[in-house]
Design a protein around this motif. Structure first.
Motif, short mmCIF file in Angstrom:
data_model
loop_
_atom_site.label_atom_id
_atom_site.label_comp_id
_atom_site.label_asym_id
_atom_site.label_seq_id
_atom_site.Cartn_x
_atom_site.Cartn_y
_atom_site.Cartn_z
N THR A 4 -7.91 25.32 -17.16
CA THR A 4 -6.57 24.69 -17.25
C THR A 4 -6.73 23.33 -17.41
O THR A 4 -8.01 22.74 -17.21
CB THR A 4 -5.82 24.99 -15.92
N ALA A 5 -5.94 22.63 -18.01
CA ALA A 5 -5.74 21.22 -18.11
C ALA A 5 -5.97 20.44 -16.74
O ALA A 5 -6.80 19.64 -16.67
CB ALA A 5 -4.52 20.41 -18.82
N GLN A 48 -9.21 15.39 -23.30
CA GLN A 48 -8.98 16.83 -23.55
C GLN A 48 -8.57 17.29 -24.83
O GLN A 48 -8.88 18.15 -25.53
CB GLN A 48 -7.89 17.29 -22.41
N LYS A 49 -7.68 16.10 -25.54
CA LYS A 49 -6.95 16.26 -26.95
C LYS A 49 -7.98 16.06 -27.74
O LYS A 49 -8.40 16.83 -28.74
CB LYS A 49 -6.13 15.03 -26.90
N TRP A 66 -13.19 22.69 -27.70
CA TRP A 66 -12.38 23.93 -26.87
C TRP A 66 -11.24 24.39 -27.79
O TRP A 66 -10.78 23.84 -28.80
CB TRP A 66 -11.57 22.74 -25.77
N GLU A 67 -11.02 25.64 -27.44
CA GLU A 67 -9.76 26.09 -28.01
C GLU A 67 -8.71 26.34 -27.20
O GLU A 67 -8.60 26.46 -25.88
CB GLU A 67 -9.94 27.59 -28.24
N ARG A 68 -7.57 25.98 -27.61
CA ARG A 68 -6.13 25.91 -26.72
C ARG A 68 -5.70 27.49 -26.98
O ARG A 68 -5.37 28.20 -27.89
CB ARG A 68 -5.45 25.21 -27.44
N TYR A 71 -12.19 30.52 -19.72
CA TYR A 71 -11.01 29.62 -19.49
C TYR A 71 -10.86 28.58 -18.53
O TYR A 71 -11.55 28.74 -17.33
CB TYR A 71 -9.80 30.63 -19.40
N VAL A 119 -10.20 19.19 -28.04
CA VAL A 119 -9.56 20.26 -28.82
C VAL A 119 -9.57 20.05 -30.34
O VAL A 119 -9.54 20.85 -30.94
CB VAL A 119 -8.19 20.35 -27.95
N PHE A 160 -6.99 26.15 -21.75
CA PHE A 160 -8.25 26.33 -22.98
C PHE A 160 -9.30 27.23 -22.81
O PHE A 160 -9.47 27.86 -21.71
CB PHE A 160 -8.72 24.78 -22.80
N ARG A 167 -3.31 28.66 -24.49
CA ARG A 167 -1.94 28.46 -24.10
C ARG A 167 -1.48 27.18 -23.70
O ARG A 167 -2.57 26.46 -23.60
CB ARG A 167 -1.35 29.49 -23.09
N ARG A 168 -0.41 26.74 -23.70
CA ARG A 168 0.00 25.57 -23.20
C ARG A 168 -0.77 25.14 -21.97
O ARG A 168 -0.64 25.88 -20.83
CB ARG A 168 1.40 25.08 -23.01
#
Length: 199
Positions: free
Chosen positions: A24-25, A38-39, A47-49, A22, A42, A55, A51-52
């Motif tokens: 974070t952004a 990052q977008k 990358w898998e998201r 894992y 995804v 990743f 949670r908000r």
């Protein structure tokens, strides 16, 4: 900050390796991935998201405590596994909590239906580091659960396991129990007396 994709990928993978895959952004941004990048990753499935703002690298090998790393990142490192969950992590007693119990600082405002949040300022002596998350010590976990709503039977089974595995000193547990209120002190005393009677 480098823009070489191979270097960025290595740095991100090294970071994720310490956190069960894992990140974070904000961590990705520090490595050098802009928010549009990052977008892109995804959207492309790189990358898998999870949670908000969190990743995971796809197909990362699963481990039993993955979810605890995720919640640590969710809390920005402010939450500590505690109470029933801390006992379950150590396989103490017959505890099998439905929710993840975490202790957070009094001013912590976030929440989630999967969690039971307890508010307290934990001292360094009450916390242990694990790979990717933190957990309250055995002694603190026993004291917290004795002060809470867990059944006396479960408190006794957890204390019995902790004493037999020499993870706590009964005298110290007993002397500290007063700090957690009369209910905790009574329940600890009963559990230790039951343990002594069985020995």
């Amino acid at each position: 900050m480098t823009a070489d994709p191979a270097v960025l990928r290595r740095e991100l993978t090294a970071l994720a390796a310490r956190q069960a895959g894992y990140f974070t952004a904000a961590q990705a941004r520090e490595v050098g991935y802009s928010y549009p990048a990052q977008k892109y990753h995804v959207d492309r499935g790189n990358w898998e998201r999870a949670r908000r703002g969190i990743f995971r690298i796809p197909n990362w090998p699963a481990r039993e405590d993955d979810t605890y790393v995720l919640w640590d990142l969710w809390s920005a490192g402010r939450a500590v596994l505690s109470h029933e969950t801390a006992l379950a992590v150590r396989d103490l007693g017959d505890v099998n909590p439905v929710h993840v119990h975490m202790t957070v600082p009094p001013g912590f405002r976030a929440g989630d239906p999967a969690l039971v949040l307890h508010r307290a300022d934990l001292g360094l002596a009450d916390v242990e580091d694990r790979e990717g998350y933190r957990v309250t010590t055995v002694e603190r976990s026993l004291l917290d659960t004795a002060a809470g709503d867990m059944s006396q039977e479960l408190v006794e089974s957890a204390i019995s396991d902790a004493v037999s595995r020499r993870l706590v000193r009964p005298r110290h547990l007993r002397s500290r129990s007063d700090e957690f209120g009369p209910r905790a002190a009574l329940r600890i005393e009963r559990a230790l007396s039951a343990e002594k009677a069985e020995a």
